[in-house]
Design a protein around this motif. Structure first.
Motif, short mmCIF file in Angstrom:
data_model
loop_
_atom_site.label_atom_id
_atom_site.label_comp_id
_atom_site.label_asym_id
_atom_site.label_seq_id
_atom_site.Cartn_x
_atom_site.Cartn_y
_atom_site.Cartn_z
N CYS A 25 54.11 -30.19 30.98
CA CYS A 25 53.29 -31.03 30.10
C CYS A 25 52.00 -31.47 30.80
N THR A 72 56.33 -19.46 29.32
CA THR A 72 57.53 -20.03 29.94
C THR A 72 58.80 -19.24 29.63
N SER A 103 55.81 -23.88 32.22
CA SER A 103 56.68 -24.91 32.73
C SER A 103 57.48 -24.21 33.81
N THR A 162 59.52 -25.46 35.62
CA THR A 162 60.84 -26.07 35.54
C THR A 162 61.91 -25.07 35.09
N LYS A 163 61.51 -24.06 34.34
CA LYS A 163 62.45 -23.17 33.68
C LYS A 163 62.72 -21.94 34.57
#
Ligand SMILES: *Cc1c(COP(=O)(O)O)cnc(C)c1O
Length: 385
Positions: free
Chosen positions: A80, A177, A197, A199-200
């Protein structure tokens, strides 16, 4: 270390990660420092302050840029924050055309923050190329794509949409992503910037939150880098290290994610409790041909609709043994979630249903466990449903 023309798997391990020059440390150290000693006033090593630059972050930015085939990379403290940095480059009155079935947090940022700051948005069906084209006006300053989308796994035609946007001089961002650069190459298909992201799948182990913007466009990346330093949404050195450890194995993980997902999708298709299976690798997927052309493999995400709606879905989700009931995706472990109750609950019910997010919809992120264990667990869950 990695030669310019090295292939993906080699770049993943070596790009940005030459042995550390002082000690020879094979891994990029975690430079846990906020500041750097200067030899004299203004006489520094290129590193002054860690919001501006940090060697561990430099390594990650170079690594991710290499994987996307980009000249430049900028990393952030979350996906984000990366999206926010791009949006910060726009100005009051600018118009953005975006796919409608985008990540919920991206939609929230557009709708609740940037509308208030004077940006204007048109949301169009992700897979409808003509809708993007007809939504563009003289004020359009950005096109936002996410493909495959979440959780309906619609596929946007990156090349066609980029070609249309280019005629109007409008840059295109692709949120890559779900696919990762191993499966999908947005910059080669004409995109201006790629967003992640990390994060993934790039981090890949559900132990770090991060984001990145990768591009070769010098002017755009100068603006993004300016915002990165000016607004300061940067990742910590430790998080950069963890992400780098993740990207080294991206190719082998993605191969296994895709192999497992293909087998799980087949199992679901054949089950009497399942109404519908959404997976780009199935010929029943409406954009199967486009997905096969645009992506190297169909990815590790599957959505399906269980018969019997909410109650069936609840029974299915309760008591899984190998799948973990959790939001997020892209880690080595398999996750299962219910979009209407969990990740997409913020979308009003009527809008959810109009978009196909029914109460029986279940989303799975297929991990890299032994696929027979995943199949047994899912089979038992479906029997309960
Ligand atoms: C998770 C996600 C984001 C947001 O990233 P965070 O790291 O959670 O801030 C953006 N786009 C997609 C497709 C995502 O899955």
């Amino acid at each position: 270390m990695a030669k310019e023309n090295s292939r993906f798997e080699t770049l993943a391990i070596h790009a940005g990660c030459a042995p550390e020059p002082v000690t020879g440390s094979v891994n990029v150290p975690i430079f846990q420092t906020s500041t750097y000693a200067q030899r004299g006033p203004g006489d520094h090593t290129g590193f002054e302050y860690s919001r501006t630059r940090n060697p561990t972050r430099d390594a990650l930015e170079a690594n991710l840029a290499a994987l996307e085939g980009a000249k430049h990379g900028a990393c952030f403290g979350s996906g984000c924050a990366a999206t926010d940095a791009i949006m910060h480059c726009l100005s009051v009155g600018d118009h953005v055309v975006s796919a409608d079935d985008i990540y919920g947090g991206t939609f929230r940022l557009f709708d609740k923050v940037y509308r208030r700051h004077g940006l204007d948005f048109s949301f169009v069906p992700a897979a409808d190329t003509n809708a993007y084209v007809s939504a563009m006006t003289d004020r359009t300053k950005l096109v936002w794509l996410e493909t495959p989308t979440n959780p309906l796994l619609s596929i946007a035609d990156i090349e066609a949409i980029c070609a249309a946007a280019k005629k109007r001089g409008v840059p295109v961002v692709v949120d890559n992503t779900f696919a990762t650069p191993y499966l999908q190459r947005p910059l080669e298909l004409g995109a201006t910037m790629v967003l992640h992201s990390v994060t993934k799948y790039l981090g890949g182990h559900s132990d770090v939150v991060g984001g990145a913007v990768l591009a070769s466009d010098d002017a755009w990346m100068e603006r993004v880098k300016f915002v990165q330093n000016a607004a300061g949404g940067v990742p910590a050195p430790m998080d950069c290290f963890l992400t780098l450890r993740g990207t080294k194995t991206l190719a082998v993980r993605m191969d296994r994610h895709c192999d497992n997902a293909g087998q799980i999708a087949e199992l679901l298709v054949g089950h009497k409790k399942v109404e519908k299976v959404i997976y780009p690798g199935l010929t029943s997927h409406p954009q199967h041909a486009l997905a096969s052309r645009q992506m190297k493999k169909p990815g590790g995400m599957i959505s399906f609709v269980v018969k019997g709606g909410l109650e069936s879905a609840r029974r299915l989700l309760q008591g899984m043994k190998v799948f973990t009931l959790a939001e997020s995706l892209g880690g080595v472990e398999s996750l299962i979630e219910h979009p209407a109750i969990m990740t997409h609950a913020s979308i009003p019910r009527e809008l959810r249903e109009a978009r196909g997010l029914s109460d029986g919809l279940v989303r799975i992120s297929v991990g890299i466990e032994n696929v027979a264990d995943l199949a047994d667990d899912l089979q038992a869950a479906l029997d309960r449903a």
